[in-house]
Design an enzyme around this catalytic site. Structure first.
Site, PDB file in Angstrom:
ATOM      1  N   ASN A 149       0.806  -1.234   0.000  1.00 27.55           N
ATOM      2  CA  ASN A 149       0.000   0.000   0.000  1.00 27.55           C
ATOM      3  C   ASN A 149       0.834   1.276   0.000  1.00 27.55           C
ATOM      4  O   ASN A 149       0.459   2.267  -0.628  1.00 27.55           O
ATOM      5  CB  ASN A 149      -1.001  -0.018   1.162  1.00 27.55           C
ATOM      6  CG  ASN A 149      -0.330  -0.017   2.513  1.00 27.55           C
ATOM      7  OD1 ASN A 149       0.674  -0.684   2.719  1.00 27.55           O
ATOM      8  ND2 ASN A 149      -0.875   0.747   3.430  1.00 27.55           N
ATOM      9  N   GLY A 225       2.096  -6.051   7.184  1.00 25.10           N
ATOM     10  CA  GLY A 225       1.182  -6.692   6.234  1.00 25.10           C
ATOM     11  C   GLY A 225      -0.069  -7.145   6.952  1.00 25.10           C
ATOM     12  O   GLY A 225      -0.454  -6.581   7.980  1.00 25.10           O
ATOM     13  N   SER A 226      -0.678  -8.175   6.392  1.00 27.10           N
ATOM     14  CA  SER A 226      -1.974  -8.606   6.919  1.00 27.10           C
ATOM     15  C   SER A 226      -1.818  -9.361   8.243  1.00 27.10           C
ATOM     16  O   SER A 226      -0.771  -9.965   8.512  1.00 27.10           O
ATOM     17  CB  SER A 226      -2.656  -9.515   5.896  1.00 27.10           C
ATOM     18  OG  SER A 226      -1.854 -10.667   5.688  1.00 27.10           O
ATOM     19  N   GLU A 247       3.533  -5.403  12.237  1.00 25.86           N
ATOM     20  CA  GLU A 247       2.583  -4.288  12.041  1.00 25.86           C
ATOM     21  C   GLU A 247       1.489  -4.800  11.132  1.00 25.86           C
ATOM     22  O   GLU A 247       1.724  -5.030   9.944  1.00 25.86           O
ATOM     23  CB  GLU A 247       3.300  -3.087  11.394  1.00 25.86           C
ATOM     24  CG  GLU A 247       4.490  -2.565  12.165  1.00 25.86           C
ATOM     25  CD  GLU A 247       4.103  -1.984  13.518  1.00 25.86           C
ATOM     26  OE1 GLU A 247       2.948  -1.589  13.689  1.00 25.86           O
ATOM     27  OE2 GLU A 247       4.979  -1.962  14.395  1.00 25.86           O
ATOM     28  N   CYS A 281      -3.187   1.682   6.203  1.00 26.67           N
ATOM     29  CA  CYS A 281      -3.579   0.937   7.410  1.00 26.67           C
ATOM     30  C   CYS A 281      -4.195   1.872   8.439  1.00 26.67           C
ATOM     31  O   CYS A 281      -4.914   1.431   9.325  1.00 26.67           O
ATOM     32  CB  CYS A 281      -2.378   0.212   7.985  1.00 26.67           C
ATOM     33  SG  CYS A 281      -0.997   1.317   8.281  1.00 26.67           S
ATOM     34  N   GLU A 460       7.388   0.459  15.942  1.00 23.09           N
ATOM     35  CA  GLU A 460       8.413   1.031  15.076  1.00 23.09           C
ATOM     36  C   GLU A 460       8.569   2.501  15.450  1.00 23.09           C
ATOM     37  O   GLU A 460       7.854   3.015  16.299  1.00 23.09           O
ATOM     38  CB  GLU A 460       7.989   0.900  13.610  1.00 23.09           C
ATOM     39  CG  GLU A 460       7.832  -0.542  13.179  1.00 23.09           C
ATOM     40  CD  GLU A 460       7.544  -0.684  11.692  1.00 23.09           C
ATOM     41  OE1 GLU A 460       6.599  -0.043  11.199  1.00 23.09           O
ATOM     42  OE2 GLU A 460       8.271  -1.436  11.017  1.00 23.09           O
TER      43      GLU A 460
END
Ligand code: NAD
Length: 478
Positions: A149, A225-226, A247, A281, A460
């Site tokens: 994304n 990611g997912s 994440e 996200c 992060e």
């Protein structure tokens, strides 16, 4: 048509098995090039190169590391237009989005951690007759796996702190958006990054991603990611005792109170719903509005959304481009159908959009606003990650807190109010890693970034990232 290669030991090399995957341009729905369909053997080569480069990189002075990371940042900015066009062609996002958000932020990630590495310090603990200090040592070879994304933005958000902390990296960008990562290789070479310090292996998650996660010499994995893939990675990595930063997905609530700055809220809520086709996200996908302003909000919001222009991502007139892939296009349309079956009323959008040639086979979806759904339905519980939001009224603070917290996710939330006590109450009680008050996606890179519940583990950003990419060793003198 481009053919990109893996970037191993400072050179572009073909995958060992000679296999390639199609790379698509979402704006046209057509094949734009080929990318390596790499295997474990390529990951093995990348790990070997990274391990060999580690003694060089770890012994490079902090000042020289800083110079190189800043040169990478400058190299990104010197290639701003080229990278923005590549990012747009790969992901379907508008060139303006890539030019003003993605690529500048990728440069900033390198600049930020280049500065950070000179200021990063560790603790010492004194007691009578005792001195302890903490060594923060780089881990060695680390794996960085990123999604489609915000391709270069999120890839560099991992690579920059990993390198700044003195590690060598085996990175894997999303197979859906590999182009800017492959261009980064040349920028790193030009900036003087020694060969092998950054290696990029392209390919599919279950092959290349999993090979990185399973590799015994890779001791830490930073993944964005997912939630599904994050769970799989955790399952594999946990028994190997790897450090993990995950994440993951989100289903972020927007809480809008009648006492907010209405115009700022309205303008920002359109952005937080549909920026990057809703594929951030941090986008707010569940919008809760205090009952007294609900009718006005509904009318104004739908009007603003209907003004958004969708089409050719290179045309600056357009606010939205295409969604990232055919698979994702079909998934989002399926979610809209499900919302209808669940009793949702489509206030605007709800369909694919046909754009004239040469974009007629591209993957465009009208920004969609849905009302009339319960908090428990799948539409309000599961991540859609597209240009789809739901709106619903609420009466009481306690009620909206419960609604907001009632999903398995906990990445971010936005609160719109001018009542200070209320703002603090929600900041304290929302079950998310990030709360924005009267703003959205305002990022100070020193702040911790990440989610709770099914939105991830670890943080992060700032020192958190440099701590993740180092091992703490306690040394005590008696
Ligand atoms: P994805 O999980 O399908 O893929 C992400 C990356 O992981 C890709 O590089 C993919 O190839 C790789 N991968 C997939 N399966 C893997 C496996 N089994 N082992 C190792 N690697 C694997 O996610 P996506 O569709 O690319 O991205 C969208 C998702 O990312 C959404 O859920 C979104 O919420 C999330 N996301 C989260 C954040 C955040 O900061 N929390 C930021 C951006 C995106």
């Amino acid at each position: 048509m481009h053919t990109i290669q893996n970037f191993i030991n400072g050179a572009h090399v073909p995958p060992k098995n000679g296999l390639y995957l199609d790379n698509f341009n979402p704006a046209t729905g057509e094949i734009s090039g080929k990318i390596p369909d790499s295997s474990m053997e390529d990951v093995e080569d990348a790990v070997r190169a990274a391990a060999a480069a580690f003694p060089v990189w770890v012994n490079t002075s902090l000042e020289h590391k800083q110079e190189i990371l800043i040169a990478i940042a400058n190299g990104i900015l010197q290639n701003l237009d080229m990278l923005a066009e590549a990012e747009s062609a790969d992901s379907g996002k508008t060139v303006i989005t890539a030019r003003t958000i993605d690529i500048p932020r990728a440069a900033l990630n390198f600049k930020f951690f280049a500065t950070g590495l000179l200021h990063f310090a560790s603790e010492s603990h004194h007691a009578p007759g005792t001195l302890s200090y903490t060594l923060r040592q780089p881990i060695g070879v680390v794996g960085c796996i990123s999604p489609w994304n915000l391709p270069l933005y999120l890839f560099s958000w991992k690579i920059a702190p990993a390198l700044a902390a003195g590690n060598c990296v085996v990175g894997k960008p999303s197979e859906v958006t590999p182009l800017t990562a492959s261009l980064l290789g040349d920028i790193c070479n030009a900036a003087g990054l020694p060969p092998g310090v950054l290696n990029i292996v392209h390919g599919l998650g279950p092959q290349v991603g999993e090979a990185i996660v399973r590799h015994p010499k890779i001791k830490a994995i930073s993944f964005t990611g997912s939630t599904r893939a994050g769970a799989e990675i955790a399952r594999i990595a946990a028994p190997m005792f790897k450090k993990l930063s995950l994440e993951l997905g989100g289903k972020n609530p927007n809480l809008i109170f009648a006492d907010c700055d209405y115009e700022k809220m309205l303008e920002t809520t359109v952005r937080s719903s549909f920026n990057n086709q809703g594929q951030i996200c941090l986008c707010g996908s569940r919008i809760y509005v205090e009952k007294s302003i609900y009718p006005k909000f509904k009318k104004d919001f739908v009007e603003r959304v209907q003004e958004l222009k969708i089409g050719n991502p290179s045309d600056p007139i357009n606010n939205l481009g295409a969604v990232v892939s055919k698979l994702h296009f079909e998934k989002v349309l399926h979610c809209i159908e499900l919302a209808k079956e669940e009793g949702g009323i489509i206030l605007t959008g709800g369909t694919a959009i046909q754009i004239p040639t040469p974009f007629d086979k591209g993957w465009y979806i009208a920004p969609t606003v849905i009302e009339g759904l319960s908090c428990e339905c799948r539409t309000n519980q599961e991540e859609i990650f597209g240009p789809v939001v739901t709106i619903q009224p609420f009466d009481q603070d306690a009620e909206v807190l419960e609604l907001a917290n009632n999903t398995p996710y906990g990445l971010s939330a936005t609160v719109w109010t001018n009542n200070l006590q209320r703002a603090h109450f929600f900041a304290e009680n929302l079950q998310t890693g990030i709360v924005w008050v009267n703003t959205w996606m305002l990022r100070d890179l020193r702040t911790p970034f990440g989610g709770v519940k099914n939105s991830g583990v670890g943080r992060e950003g700032g020192w958190e990232a440099l701590r993740f990419f180092t091992e703490a060793k306690n040394v005590t003198f008696g």
